[in-house]
Motif scaffolding. Structure first.
Motif, PDB file in Angstrom:
ATOM      1  N   MET A   1       0.851  -1.194   0.000  1.00 33.12           N
ATOM      2  CA  MET A   1       0.000   0.000   0.000  1.00 33.12           C
ATOM      3  C   MET A   1       0.889   1.248   0.000  1.00 33.12           C
ATOM      4  O   MET A   1       1.887   1.298   0.721  1.00 33.12           O
ATOM      5  N   SER A   2       0.543   2.247  -0.779  1.00 32.57           N
ATOM      6  CA  SER A   2       1.354   3.461  -0.821  1.00 32.57           C
ATOM      7  C   SER A   2       1.192   4.229   0.490  1.00 32.57           C
ATOM      8  O   SER A   2       0.238   4.003   1.245  1.00 32.57           O
ATOM      9  N   LEU A   3       2.121   5.130   0.727  1.00 31.25           N
ATOM     10  CA  LEU A   3       2.057   5.929   1.957  1.00 31.25           C
ATOM     11  C   LEU A   3       0.744   6.702   2.012  1.00 31.25           C
ATOM     12  O   LEU A   3       0.088   6.769   3.053  1.00 31.25           O
TER      13      LEU A   3
ATOM     14  N   ARG B   1      -2.112   4.407   2.947  1.00 30.20           N
ATOM     15  CA  ARG B   1      -2.073   4.022   4.363  1.00 30.20           C
ATOM     16  C   ARG B   1      -2.556   5.161   5.248  1.00 30.20           C
ATOM     17  O   ARG B   1      -3.307   4.963   6.196  1.00 30.20           O
TER      18      ARG B   1
ATOM     19  N   SER C   1      -6.298   5.404   4.938  1.00 32.96           N
ATOM     20  CA  SER C   1      -7.070   4.352   5.589  1.00 32.96           C
ATOM     21  C   SER C   1      -7.018   4.504   7.110  1.00 32.96           C
ATOM     22  O   SER C   1      -7.989   4.257   7.808  1.00 32.96           O
ATOM     23  N   LYS C   2      -5.884   4.983   7.628  1.00 30.01           N
ATOM     24  CA  LYS C   2      -5.775   5.308   9.061  1.00 30.01           C
ATOM     25  C   LYS C   2      -6.770   6.420   9.401  1.00 30.01           C
ATOM     26  O   LYS C   2      -7.464   6.378  10.424  1.00 30.01           O
TER      27      LYS C   2
END
Ligand code: MG
Length: 215
Positions: free
Chosen positions: A1-3, A6, A9-10
């Protein structure tokens, strides 16, 4: 997953937690976004005064620096918390968690979240809002919906502010609304002036609909 994925999604996870917190208290959040200078704070000041005693409102203010906007809002008698993002260009769900804990907005109220002035990244971050409002002023280019489509595509309402200045500027409202419709068919739109008061009745009516109903 790309930064970026991520990070988003967080943010979505935290936004879900905030959403439950708001739902338990029957609070409806409105995410107010625009370029710098479109008149978000002035619109809020006018709205809070106009709806005093009618609609309970509290405010979370986002800016890179200063507490000026929260101070302006407090002079209306409304509770406001300022969040400074430093180098950041948008509010995120984590900042909202902090803001909610400090503000403690009353149950059954409307929470206005004034995002950092920016038409790009604020569109990407879920702030647990029930609705997204993008404010444009007629002193901007009428092609903004085409240039920043993500913001306009994810909005529930477009407000064209500063209509009192229309005689003095080269802004074609019809063209702007046409572009917005092209990007987001069926997008609700309102034209108003937070300084002259023109069109505010429709905005107040729209806000009343946002107020959560019991049960
Ligand atoms: Mg402001």
């Amino acid at each position: 997953m790309s930064l970026e994925a991520r990070l988003l999604s967080k943010n979505d996870e935290l936004a879900e937690t905030n959403r439950r917190w708001l739902a338990e208290r029957n609070i409806s959040a409105v995410n107010l976004m625009s370029s710098p200078g479109a008149g978000k704070t002035t619109l809020l000041e006018r709205t809070i005064r106009g709806l005093a005693g009618e609609l309970p409102i509290s405010v979370i203010e986002g800016d890179q620096e200063t507490r000026r906007d929260a101070e302006r809002i407090r002079t209306t008698g409304c509770s406001a918390v300022q969040i400074n993002t430093g180098a950041g260009c948008h509010l995120d769900a984590d900042m909202l968690t902090t803001g909610l804990a400090t503000l403690d907005p009353p149950a059954g109220s409307v929470l206005m979240i004034e995002n950092v002035g920016n038409l790009v990244c604020p569109a990407l971050f879920d702030l647990s809002e029930a609705s997204r409002v993008v404010v444009m002023s007629v002193t901007e280019g009428d092609d903004k919906p085409l240039k920043y489509p993500h913001m306009f595509r994810t909005a529930d309402l477009l407000i064209l502010n500063k209509t009192d200045l229309l005689p003095y500027v080269d802004f074609d409202s019809g063209r702007c609304l046409g572009y917005a419709e092209q990007i987001n068919p069926g997008l609700e739109t309102l034209q108003l002036s937070a300084t002259s008061g023109e069109g505010l009745t429709s905005w107040y009516a729209w806000l009343h609909v946002q107020l959560p109903t019991d049960g």
